[in-house]
Write a protein that holds these residues in place. Structure first.
Motif, PDB file in Angstrom:
ATOM      1  N   ASN A  67      35.221  40.018  26.202  1.00 28.61           N
ATOM      2  CA  ASN A  67      36.441  39.221  26.386  1.00 28.61           C
ATOM      3  C   ASN A  67      37.694  40.087  26.404  1.00 28.61           C
ATOM      4  OD1 ASN A  67      34.752  37.032  26.345  1.00 28.61           O
ATOM      5  ND2 ASN A  67      35.064  36.635  24.167  1.00 28.61           N
ATOM      6  N   VAL A  68      37.754  41.087  25.533  1.00 27.68           N
ATOM      7  CA  VAL A  68      38.962  41.921  25.501  1.00 27.68           C
ATOM      8  C   VAL A  68      39.043  42.842  26.714  1.00 27.68           C
ATOM      9  CG1 VAL A  68      39.502  41.835  23.056  1.00 27.68           C
ATOM     10  CG2 VAL A  68      37.838  43.486  23.897  1.00 27.68           C
ATOM     11  N   VAL A  69      37.880  43.237  27.244  1.00 26.85           N
ATOM     12  CA  VAL A  69      37.896  44.050  28.461  1.00 26.85           C
ATOM     13  C   VAL A  69      38.410  43.197  29.627  1.00 26.85           C
ATOM     14  CG1 VAL A  69      36.512  45.405  30.066  1.00 26.85           C
ATOM     15  CG2 VAL A  69      36.021  45.506  27.628  1.00 26.85           C
ATOM     16  N   ASN A  70      37.901  41.964  29.707  1.00 27.91           N
ATOM     17  CA  ASN A  70      38.411  41.044  30.734  1.00 27.91           C
ATOM     18  C   ASN A  70      39.912  40.818  30.562  1.00 27.91           C
ATOM     19  OD1 ASN A  70      35.913  40.719  31.898  1.00 27.91           O
ATOM     20  ND2 ASN A  70      35.418  38.847  30.781  1.00 27.91           N
ATOM     21  N   LEU A  71      40.348  40.705  29.307  1.00 19.15           N
ATOM     22  CA  LEU A  71      41.779  40.502  29.059  1.00 19.15           C
ATOM     23  C   LEU A  71      42.588  41.696  29.569  1.00 19.15           C
ATOM     24  CD1 LEU A  71      43.749  38.459  27.615  1.00 19.15           C
ATOM     25  CD2 LEU A  71      43.737  40.059  25.716  1.00 19.15           C
ATOM     26  N   ALA A  72      42.059  42.906  29.355  1.00 20.98           N
ATOM     27  CA  ALA A  72      42.748  44.102  29.860  1.00 20.98           C
ATOM     28  C   ALA A  72      42.874  44.032  31.384  1.00 20.98           C
ATOM     29  CB  ALA A  72      41.991  45.367  29.433  1.00 20.98           C
ATOM     30  N   VAL A  73      41.809  43.575  32.053  1.00 17.63           N
ATOM     31  CA  VAL A  73      41.851  43.449  33.521  1.00 17.63           C
ATOM     32  C   VAL A  73      42.908  42.424  33.939  1.00 17.63           C
ATOM     33  CG1 VAL A  73      40.552  42.708  35.558  1.00 17.63           C
ATOM     34  CG2 VAL A  73      39.424  44.107  33.826  1.00 17.63           C
ATOM     35  N   VAL A  74      42.876  41.258  33.305  1.00 17.79           N
ATOM     36  CA  VAL A  74      43.775  40.164  33.701  1.00 17.79           C
ATOM     37  C   VAL A  74      45.238  40.523  33.433  1.00 17.79           C
ATOM     38  CG1 VAL A  74      44.425  37.781  33.136  1.00 17.79           C
ATOM     39  CG2 VAL A  74      42.018  38.378  33.468  1.00 17.79           C
ATOM     40  N   ILE A  75      45.506  41.076  32.247  1.00 14.70           N
ATOM     41  CA  ILE A  75      46.887  41.415  31.890  1.00 14.70           C
ATOM     42  C   ILE A  75      47.376  42.608  32.716  1.00 14.70           C
ATOM     43  CG2 ILE A  75      48.423  42.145  30.004  1.00 14.70           C
ATOM     44  CD1 ILE A  75      47.290  39.277  29.795  1.00 14.70           C
ATOM     45  N   GLY A  76      46.504  43.612  32.871  1.00 14.46           N
ATOM     46  CA  GLY A  76      46.878  44.775  33.677  1.00 14.46           C
ATOM     47  C   GLY A  76      47.197  44.362  35.104  1.00 14.46           C
ATOM     48  N   ASN A  77      46.357  43.516  35.690  1.00 14.39           N
ATOM     49  CA  ASN A  77      46.570  43.046  37.056  1.00 14.39           C
ATOM     50  C   ASN A  77      47.850  42.216  37.156  1.00 14.39           C
ATOM     51  OD1 ASN A  77      45.990  42.209  39.819  1.00 14.39           O
ATOM     52  ND2 ASN A  77      45.458  40.237  38.907  1.00 14.39           N
ATOM     53  N   ARG A  78      48.098  41.422  36.150  1.00 15.53           N
ATOM     54  CA  ARG A  78      49.267  40.556  36.167  1.00 15.53           C
ATOM     55  C   ARG A  78      50.570  41.349  36.263  1.00 15.53           C
ATOM     56  NH1 ARG A  78      50.872  35.656  32.370  1.00 15.53           N
ATOM     57  NH2 ARG A  78      53.095  35.978  32.333  1.00 15.53           N
ATOM     58  N   PHE A  79      50.630  42.456  35.533  1.00 20.10           N
ATOM     59  CA  PHE A  79      51.884  43.202  35.515  1.00 20.10           C
ATOM     60  C   PHE A  79      51.931  44.333  36.542  1.00 20.10           C
ATOM     61  CE2 PHE A  79      51.990  41.415  31.136  1.00 20.10           C
ATOM     62  CZ  PHE A  79      53.146  40.668  31.307  1.00 20.10           C
ATOM     63  N   CYS A  80      50.809  44.989  36.802  1.00 20.89           N
ATOM     64  CA  CYS A  80      50.844  46.158  37.694  1.00 20.89           C
ATOM     65  C   CYS A  80      49.719  46.186  38.717  1.00 20.89           C
ATOM     66  CB  CYS A  80      50.804  47.447  36.883  1.00 20.89           C
ATOM     67  SG  CYS A  80      52.218  47.671  35.814  1.00 20.89           S
ATOM     68  N   GLY A  81      49.147  45.043  39.058  1.00 24.89           N
ATOM     69  CA  GLY A  81      48.110  45.023  40.091  1.00 24.89           C
ATOM     70  C   GLY A  81      46.877  45.810  39.699  1.00 24.89           C
ATOM     71  N   ILE A  82      46.186  46.347  40.703  1.00 24.70           N
ATOM     72  CA  ILE A  82      44.896  46.994  40.421  1.00 24.70           C
ATOM     73  C   ILE A  82      45.077  48.246  39.556  1.00 24.70           C
ATOM     74  CG2 ILE A  82      44.840  48.354  42.577  1.00 24.70           C
ATOM     75  CD1 ILE A  82      41.714  47.524  42.481  1.00 24.70           C
ATOM     76  N   ALA A  83      46.184  48.980  39.763  1.00 23.93           N
ATOM     77  CA  ALA A  83      46.429  50.169  38.940  1.00 23.93           C
ATOM     78  C   ALA A  83      46.564  49.759  37.474  1.00 23.93           C
ATOM     79  CB  ALA A  83      47.684  50.896  39.415  1.00 23.93           C
ATOM     80  N   GLY A  84      47.253  48.656  37.236  1.00 21.08           N
ATOM     81  CA  GLY A  84      47.422  48.157  35.874  1.00 21.08           C
ATOM     82  C   GLY A  84      46.098  47.771  35.255  1.00 21.08           C
ATOM     83  N   ALA A  85      45.236  47.109  36.052  1.00 22.02           N
ATOM     84  CA  ALA A  85      43.929  46.695  35.544  1.00 22.02           C
ATOM     85  C   ALA A  85      43.095  47.925  35.166  1.00 22.02           C
ATOM     86  CB  ALA A  85      43.195  45.849  36.584  1.00 22.02           C
ATOM     87  N   VAL A  86      43.113  48.935  36.040  1.00 17.67           N
ATOM     88  CA  VAL A  86      42.303  50.134  35.792  1.00 17.67           C
ATOM     89  C   VAL A  86      42.798  50.876  34.543  1.00 17.67           C
ATOM     90  CG1 VAL A  86      41.659  52.408  36.704  1.00 17.67           C
ATOM     91  CG2 VAL A  86      41.582  50.403  38.196  1.00 17.67           C
ATOM     92  N   VAL A  87      44.108  51.123  34.442  1.00 14.25           N
ATOM     93  CA  VAL A  87      44.580  51.888  33.270  1.00 14.25           C
ATOM     94  C   VAL A  87      44.403  51.089  31.982  1.00 14.25           C
ATOM     95  CG1 VAL A  87      46.241  53.304  34.552  1.00 14.25           C
ATOM     96  CG2 VAL A  87      47.024  51.203  33.432  1.00 14.25           C
ATOM     97  N   SER A  88      44.521  49.768  32.057  1.00 11.51           N
ATOM     98  CA  SER A  88      44.351  48.966  30.840  1.00 11.51           C
ATOM     99  C   SER A  88      42.920  49.048  30.326  1.00 11.51           C
ATOM    100  CB  SER A  88      44.733  47.504  31.098  1.00 11.51           C
ATOM    101  OG  SER A  88      46.081  47.418  31.480  1.00 11.51           O
ATOM    102  N   VAL A  89      41.946  48.969  31.250  1.00 13.32           N
ATOM    103  CA  VAL A  89      40.540  49.060  30.827  1.00 13.32           C
ATOM    104  C   VAL A  89      40.242  50.459  30.290  1.00 13.32           C
ATOM    105  CG1 VAL A  89      38.129  48.970  31.579  1.00 13.32           C
ATOM    106  CG2 VAL A  89      39.741  47.243  32.364  1.00 13.32           C
ATOM    107  N   ILE A  90      40.750  51.487  30.963  1.00 17.36           N
ATOM    108  CA  ILE A  90      40.528  52.852  30.469  1.00 17.36           C
ATOM    109  C   ILE A  90      41.178  53.004  29.089  1.00 17.36           C
ATOM    110  CG2 ILE A  90      40.974  55.316  30.870  1.00 17.36           C
ATOM    111  CD1 ILE A  90      40.785  54.749  33.863  1.00 17.36           C
ATOM    112  N   GLY A  91      42.395  52.497  28.942  1.00 19.42           N
ATOM    113  CA  GLY A  91      43.085  52.565  27.656  1.00 19.42           C
ATOM    114  C   GLY A  91      42.296  51.877  26.554  1.00 19.42           C
TER     115      GLY A  91
END
Lengths: 186, 177
Positions: A67-91
């Motif tokens: 769930n938290v990994v999915n949250l990183a994808v959703v929140i990252g995408n919401r603010f910075c698109g695919i780059a945001g999703a990728v860095v959030s999951v890596i983070g």
């Protein structure tokens, strides 16, 4: 709403800010990362309102995966698109992966260390308390929606007390809550 | 079986696990056990339990147990492959769904599903807290008090969540729980 809304809120995070926020959440997340994520996203940074957090978490809970990994994808995408999703999951993943491998190496060299089990019991008990507190705050964000709160209570009693399997509860109850919501939204 | 085949098997098994893990990694823990111990014979029953305990002790999402599983099977390469296999399929799915979700934000079906999922989610999270709290406390009233106290602090203040975790860990270490 899961979409940005600029009125009266802090500036949207950039990719660096997303990366370091999720990194911080992940290394502090003992016994569950989600309460830390709520604290960071809603209370510390103010990137999401309590209602927006509920909406994002609901979506993540219904998707397969952590769930938290999915949250990183959703929140990252919401603010910075695919780059945001990728860095959030890596983070979210980079530090825990290194830590867990280091722990495994230590364990195979030294075996169980005195005091670790007792410490973990305390941490796990507090971790459960964090999750309980978060559930309560999520319910507070549903104030006035009595039918929805009632449905949440039914799910809690069914799964928490009568131990109905999670999937059974979701398959039976979510069509009802969605049908109810269907009549109220337009 | 050579290393490449082993990594491929690992990637296949873990990505299937990832796609059926509705409700999080703990929902598929029994299936992970079946795959690792019974189907592929990657490790013994005891080793699996050890890895689970180590993953619990580490911070972060509980699916990092898969990293350890991969490490056990083929070292660092296995750890990387297993971690990517648990993350990629569901993250791509979450990305696609989240984009679709934003695109249809004004659609009635989308609003209804969104509104209907929230109460179920809140109930499930509260239930998870109860189940974990009961398992951990196991009739030890001091541990139960730590859980209740932590929940109260979280509800009534905006305190840093690390504070109750650290206090409870210290109490546990000192033998007070």
């Amino acid at each position: 709403m899961l979409d940005p809304d600029s009125a009266g809120r802090p500036p949207s995070p950039g990719v660096a800010s997303l990366f370091f926020s999720f990194l911080r959440i992940s290394v502090m997340g003992f016994g569950g990362v989600m309460p830390l994520a709520r604290w960071m996203l809603v209370e510390k940074r103010g990137w999401l309102t309590p209602q927006e957090f509920n909406e994002a978490v609901a979506l993540c809970q219904f998707l397969p995966g952590g769930n938290v990994v999915n949250l990183a994808v959703v929140i990252g995408n919401r603010f910075c698109g695919i780059a945001g999703a990728v860095v959030s999951v890596i983070g979210m993943m980079i530090a825990p992966c290194c830590i867990v491998l280091a722990l495994a190496a230590l364990y195979s060299r030294y075996g169980a260390v005195a005091g670790v089990t007792e410490t973990l019991h305390g941490v796990s008990a507090a971790g459960a308390g964090l999750v309980a507190g978060m559930a309560f705050k999520m319910a507070l964000a549903m104030k006035g929606e009595w039918a929805a709160l009632g449905a949440a209570l039914v799910v809690f009693v069914a799964v928490g007390i009568f131990r109905v399997p999670l999937l059974t509860a979701v398959v039976i109850l979510s069509p009802l809550t969605i049908a109810y919501a269907w009549r109220r939204v337009r | 079986m050579n290393d490449g085949d082993e990594l491929l098997t690992l990637a296949g098994a873990i990505s299937m696990l990832s796609l059926i893990s509705v409700g999080g990694f703990n929902a598929v823990l029994p299936e992970a056990h079946r795959l690792a111990v019974d189907v592929h014979g990657w490790m013994s029953e005891e080793r699996f339990a050890d890895l689970f305990a180590i993953a619990q002790a580490a911070p972060g999402p509980n699916l990092i147990m898969v990293t350890l599983l991969g490490f056990q099977v083929s070292g660092l390469a296995g750890a990387v492959v297993a971690t990517l296999a648990i993350l990629l399929p569901t993250s791509i799915l979450a990305y696609i769904v989240s984009r679709t979700w934003t695109r249809f934000r004004e659609a009635r079906w989308r609003k209804a599903i969104q509104a209907g999922m929230i109460p179920v989610t809140v109930g499930l999270i509260a239930a998870a807290a109860l189940v974990v709290a009961l398992t951990v406390a196991d009739s030890n009233w001091r541990l139960a008090a730590v859980t209740v106290g932590t929940a109260a602090v979280m509800v009534m203040t905006r305190a840093h969540p690390l504070i109750p975790l650290a206090v409870a860990g210290a109490l546990g270490y000192a033998g007070a729980l």
